[in-house]
Write an enzyme that holds these catalytic residues in place. Structure first.
Site, mmCIF file in Angstrom:
data_model
loop_
_atom_site.group_PDB
_atom_site.id
_atom_site.type_symbol
_atom_site.label_atom_id
_atom_site.label_comp_id
_atom_site.label_asym_id
_atom_site.label_seq_id
_atom_site.Cartn_x
_atom_site.Cartn_y
_atom_site.Cartn_z
ATOM 1 N N SER A 193 -40.021 -32.619 6.851
ATOM 2 C CA SER A 193 -41.311 -32.405 7.524
ATOM 3 C C SER A 193 -41.619 -30.948 7.816
ATOM 4 O O SER A 193 -42.738 -30.625 8.215
ATOM 5 C CB SER A 193 -41.339 -33.195 8.835
ATOM 6 N N GLU A 224 -1.649 23.778 -4.185
ATOM 7 C CA GLU A 224 -1.773 23.667 -5.634
ATOM 8 C C GLU A 224 -1.819 24.988 -6.395
ATOM 9 O O GLU A 224 -1.374 25.065 -7.534
ATOM 10 C CB GLU A 224 -3.045 22.863 -5.973
#
Length: 820
Positions: free
Chosen positions: A481, A90
Site C-alpha cells: 500500500s 639512502e
C-alpha cells in the site's frame, strides 16, 4: 742508466696504450648501452597510479580505493624533516653528486670481490637518482648490465631535472610496505597521520623501509624494524639534521604502528561506500577508480548515517527477539585454551559493541563467559583473556515458549557450556553482558533530501560483513500500500478531489473466459461503505483503491508510476494498483520526495561532485544554472546571482500538496498513528504485502524523507499481524524523532492558489455550522466540495459484479489479491 730510461719509456708507452685501449673500451661499452637506454624524458609527464578517495558531505574520509595506495605529494609540501630522514638513510651526498656516487660504487665493488662466490647478496651503491632510474625505467634484475644502464640514466636524469624534482619522484614512487606507495600514503597507513604530524621516530621508521619493507615489518620483525629505525636516527644525528638529544629521545620511543583500515572509514557506511564504488566502476571504469586519483564528495551525512544504522538495526533486532531464541552460533570445546579456539570462529566485524563469546560455566542465575580475544595486525591472537557475566536479566527476552509470565527465566534453560554466542555490554553494569542473536529478518532504509535527491543515509541490511547485498538498491520487493499515494495522485491530477466518494464494499470482477473472478480484500475484512478518497488513503482501503484504479484506468496509473521512477513498465493489472509490482526502497523514497517538494523531478544521487587528480570537476549533480555567479567583481546596483531550475514538473504542485495533506492524515488518524510521537508535521504511508511478507513505511517532513522496508531475504510470512504500521513505522519514528529534534515544527508548504475548505469527513460535502466531523480540505481553483452526494462504484454495490474491465486489465497474477 740507459736501460732504466728505456724501461721507463716502455712502461710509459705501454701504459699510454693500455689507457687509450681502456678509454676506447669504456667508450665502446658506454656507446653500446647508451643506444639501448629507455626514454627518460617520460619522467616529465609522470602520472603514477593514485588512490581514489571518497569523502562524506562534511569532508570526512569515507573510503579509499587503489591498486597502489598512493597520494601524490609535491616536493614543496614535503616537510624538511622527512626529506632529511630519507637522505640520511639512502643517499647522504644526494645534493652533491652528479647522479652517481663514485665512492659508494668503489666500496660496493670491493665488498663484491671479497664476497665473490658466497651466498651473500651484493651491497648496493645506488643513489636516490639511480633508484629513480631503476624504479621508473628498468627492472629489479641483479646484473652488471642493469647497473651500467642505471648509472648512465642517472647521469642523464641529473642533467635534465632538478634535484628537487628527482626527490619528488622518488618520495612518491617508492614502495614502503603494507600496500603503501610513497610517503604520504605510508604516513596515513602506518600512523594515521599526515606527513606534517610525524615525529622524528616515525619519520625515521618510514625512511628505514625502502631497503626492505618486508624485512622491517613492524609486526613480524619488530626487533629488526626498531634496530633499522634507530640506525636511521643515528645517521640523522651524524649528518647534523637533528641533535644528539633529540636522537636519543627518538630511539627510546616505542614503535607504535596502528594500521589504518582500507575499507569504509565511517562507521556504518559500508553499504553507502560500496554503492559509490560500484557507480564509479560502471561509469568511469576500473582504471579510473583504482588508479585515477579521483576525489569524490558524496552526499552522506555521517551523523544521520549512524542514526539510521542504529534505528534500523534496533528495529530488526527487536522484532527478531520477539520471535524467541534460536540457539547458539556454534559450539566449541572449552578444555585447554578456549581463547584460540574462539578466535578462530568468524565473527561479524561491523556490529560493535556486540562481541562473540563462549559460555564457560552456567547456573540458574547467570553464565560465566569468555570474550573473543582480538588479533594483532600480524594475525597473532592476543594472549589476554577477558571473562564476564551474563545475568538472568540479560537472557529474559529468550524465555522459552510456554514459560508462565510470572516465572523468572533460568539461564541454564537458555545456555550450556561451550555455546558460542553474541553478547552486548549492559548499560551501567560493569563486566555484565546481554545475550544477543543475529536477526534472520532483514531490511533497508534510505534517507533523502527531497529538494535535491541527495541520499543523506543508506542502510542496506543488518551487517555488511554478513552480506554485501544492498537491500536499499538491489532488493526488488513489493511495496504494497505504500504505492497507493501514486494511484491517488494520478486520480487527483485528473479531476478527482480528496472529497470524491468511492464505494468501500465487496467487489467481484469477472476476468473473462477462464480467468475466474478477482475479489480484492480489505485488511481485517471490514467495509465502510461510501467513503472519501482521503479516508481510503488514510485507512489504506484496498477495495476502494481497486475501484478507483478501474475508474481512471491502469494505463494512466502506469504512466504516473513511470513518471515518478517507481516502475519502468507497470503491467496494466488492477492488482498492481495495490503495490503488487516489485521495486526498490531507493526508488520509492525518490517518488515520495517528488510529492514532498511540490512535484519537481529529483534524481537520486549519492555523489555531489567528482574531481580528477588535478582538481578539475568532471561530474556535478546540481545542474542548475547560476546566473551572475561568474561575475568578476561586485558593483553597485548589480543584480544578485540567481539559480535557474529547469527540472521537469512531474505533477501539479497543488496535487502534490493535496496528496501530502492526505498522507498527514495517515499519521494523524490512519495506519501510522505511532509516528505522531515525532511531534512535528509528518506525512507518510504504510505498506504491507500479501501474506505479510514485506512491511513498509515511508515518512517525510518538509525537508527530509525516510523510507524503510522489512522482510526476509527469501520472502516468507513475517508474523501474524505484522504490518507496516506495527514494524516499519516505529523505525522511521525513532529516526525522525532524533533527526528533527533540534528543528522547529515546520508545516508543509501550501502552494499559491490552494483553497482550504471545511468539509464533512464522511460525506466529503461542505460542512455545515455545528458539524463535528470536520476537516480543512485542500482544493484547487475551480474545484470545491460536491453539492450533491455521488458515489464512484455504486454499480457494483451489494456484490453485483462490474462489467468486465478492458482486456488489458483482466489478468491478475496469482497471489496478489490481498495486498494492503
Amino acid at each position: 742508466m740507459k736501460l732504466l730510461l728505456r724501461f721507463l719509456g716502455f712502461l710509459f708507452a705501454a701504459g699510454t696504450i693500455l689507457f687509450l685501449v681502456g678509454i676506447t673500451a669504456v667508450a665502446a661499452v658506454l656507446w653500446h648501452f647508451s643506444n639501448d637506454l629507455p626514454d627518460y624524458s617520460q619522467l616529465q609527464n609522470y602520472e603514477p597510479p593514485v588512490m581514489t578517495r571518497v569523502h562524506a558531505a562534511d569532508g570526512s574520509l569515507l573510503a579509499e580505493y587503489a591498486n597502489e595506495r598512493r597520494l601524490y605529494l609535491p616536493i614543496q609540501a614535503v616537510p624538511k624533516l622527512v626529506i632529511n630522514a630519507f637522505i640520511a638513510a639512502e643517499d647522504k651526498s644526494f645534493y652533491q653528486h652528479p647522479g652517481v656516487d663514485v665512492t659508494g660504487i668503489a666500496r660496493a665493488a670491493l665488498l663484491y670481490v671479497q664476497n665473490f662466490g658466497g651466498s651473500r647478496r651484493p651491497q648496493g651503491a645506488s643513489t636516490i637518482t639511480q633508484q629513480v632510474a631503476k624504479n621508473f625505467l628498468l627492472t629489479n634484475e641483479l646484473s652488471i648490465t642493469r647497473k651500467i644502464k642505471e648509472a648512465l640514466l642517472a647521469l642523464r636524469i641529473e642533467r635534465t631535472y632538478s634535484k628537487d624534482k628527482i626527490l619528488e619522484l622518488y618520495l612518491n614512487q617508492i614502495y614502503l610496505g603494507l600496500g603503501a606507495y610513497g610517503i604520504a600514503a605510508a604516513s596515513l597507513l602506518y600512523f594515521d597521520k599526515s606527513v606534517h604530524e610525524l615525529t622524528i621516530a616515525e619519520v625515521a621508521y618510514l625512511a628505514a623501509l625502502p631497503k626492505g619493507p618486508n624485512n622491517y615489518n613492524p609486526f613480524r620483525h619488530r626487533d629488526e624494524a626498531i634496530a633499522r629505525r634507530n640506525y636511521v636516527v643515528d645517521r640523522m644525528v651524524e649528518d647534523g639534521f637533528i641533535t644528539a638529544q633529540a636522537g636519543d629521545k627518538a630511539k627510546k620511543q616505542p614503535l607504535n604502528v596502528a594500521v589504518r583500515p582500507t575499507g569504509a572509514h565511517t562507521f556504518a557506511a559500508e553499504y553507502f561506500a560500496e554503492e559509490v564504488r560500484r557507480y564509479i566502476f560502471e561509469n568511469y571504469g576500473e582504471k579510473k577508480l583504482y588508479e585515477g586519483g579521483l576525489s569524490i564528495r558524496t552526499t552522506l551525512d555521517p551523523k544521520m548515517q549512524v542514526l539510521a544504522r542504529k534505528t534500523m538495526t534496533d528495529g530488526l533486532v527487536n522484532f527478531d527477539e520477539s520471535q524467541g531464541w534460536r540457539g547458539a552460533v556454534t559450539k566449541i570445546e572449552i578444555d585447554g585454551d578456549w581463547g584460540v579456539k574462539l578466535a578462530d570462529v568468524k565473527s561479524l566485524t561491523d556490529i560493535d559493541p556486540w562481541r562473540l563469546a563462549v559460555v564457560l560455566q552456567v547456573d540458574d542465575q547467570s553464565a560465566r563467559i569468555g570474550l573473543q580475544p582480538a588479533r594483532d595486525p600480524g594475525g597473532a591472537v592476543i594472549k589476554a583473556r577477558e571473562v564476564a557475566i551474563v545475568p538472568a536479566e540479560g537472557v529474559k527476552w529468550a524465555k522459552p515458549a510456554g514459560t508462565p509470565a510470572k516465572q523468572a527465566v533460568r539461564v541454564s534453560q537458555i545456555l550450556t557450556p561451550g555455546d558460542v554466542i553474541y553478547v552486548e555490554p549492559l548499560k551501567d553494569q560493569q563486566g555484565q553482558f546481554r545475550l544477543r542473536q543475529i536477526p534472520e529478518i532483514s531490511g533497508a532504509m534510505v534517507v533523502m533530501d527531497p529538494h535535491t535527491g541527495r541520499v543523506l543515509a543508506m542502510v542496506g541490511g543488518f551487517s555488511y560483513d554478513q552480506s554485501q547485498f544492498n537491500r536499499a538498491t538491489q532488493a526488488l520487493r513489493q511495496p504494497g500500500s505504500s504505492f497507493k499515494p501514486l494511484v491517488y495522485a494520478s486520480a487527483i491530477d485528473n479531476g478527482y478531489t480528496p472529497s470524491s466518494i468511492v464505494l468501500d464494499a465487496p467487489l467481484e470482477i469477472e476476468m473473462g473466459p477462464g480467468g475466474g473472478v478477482y475479489k480484492p480484500e480489505n485488511y481485517g475484512g471490514k467495509f465502510y461503505g461510501p467513503s472519501t478518497l482521503r479516508f481510503g488513503l488514510e485507512q489504506s482501503r484496498n477495495v476502494m483503491t481497486v475501484r478507483l484504479a478501474q475508474d481512471i484506468g491502469m494505463p494512466l496509473i502506469a504512466e504516473y508510476a513511470k513518471r515518478f521512477g517507481v516502475y519502468d513498465d507497470l503491467p496494466p493489472y488492477l492488482s498492481y494498483a495495490l503495490g503488487a509490482g516489485e521495486t526498490t526502497v531507493l526508488r520509492m523514497v525518490a517518488a515520495y520526495s517528488m510529492l514532498d517538494n511540490g512535484g519537481k523531478r529529483v534524481k537520486p544521487t549519492l555523489i555531489d561532485r567528482i574531481q580528477d587528480r588535478y582538481g578539475h570537476t568532471i561530474y556535478k549533480h546540481d545542474q542548475r544554472e547560476c546566473r551572475g555567479c561568474d561575475a568578476d567583481q561586485w558593483t553597485s546596483g548589480q543584480s544578485e546571482p540567481s539559480m535557474v531550475d529547469r527540472r521537469e514538473q512531474v505533477i501539479d504542485p497543488m496535487t502534490a500538496y493535496q496528496i501530502t495533506s492526505m498522507m498527514e492524515g495517515v499519521v494523524q488518524r490512519g495506519t501510522a498513528t505511532v509516528v505522531r510521537d515525532v511531534g512535528k508535521p509528518i506525512a507518510g504511508k504504510t505498506g504491507t504485502t500479501n501474506e505479510e511478507k514485506d512491511v513498509w513505511f515511508i515518512g517525510f517532513s518538509p525537508d527530509i524523507v525516510c523510507g524503510v522496508y522489512m522482510g526476509f531475504d527469501k520472502p516468507r510470512h513475517i508474523a501474524r499481524l505484522a504490518t507496516g504500521g506495527h514494524l516499519a513505522a516505529p523505525i522511521v519514528r525513532d529516526f525522525l524523532k532524533v533527526a528533527l529534534a533540534d528543528k522547529p515544527p515546520i508545516p508543509f508548504r501550501v502552494p499559491p492558489g490552494i483553497k482550504l475548505i471545511r468539509v464533512d469527513t464522511k460525506t466529503g460535502m461542505r460542512a455545515a455550522a455545528g458539524d463535528t466531523r470536520v476537516i480543512l480540505e485542500a482544493f484547487k481553483p475551480g474545484t470545491a466540495p460536491p453539492d450533491s452526494y455521488s458515489v464512484i462504484g455504486t454499480e457494483s454495490f451489494n456484490g453485483k459484479p462490474l462489467a468486465a474491465p478492458p482486456e488489458a486489465e483482466r489478468a491478475v497474477p496469482a497471489g496478489t489479491s490481498g495486498l494492503y
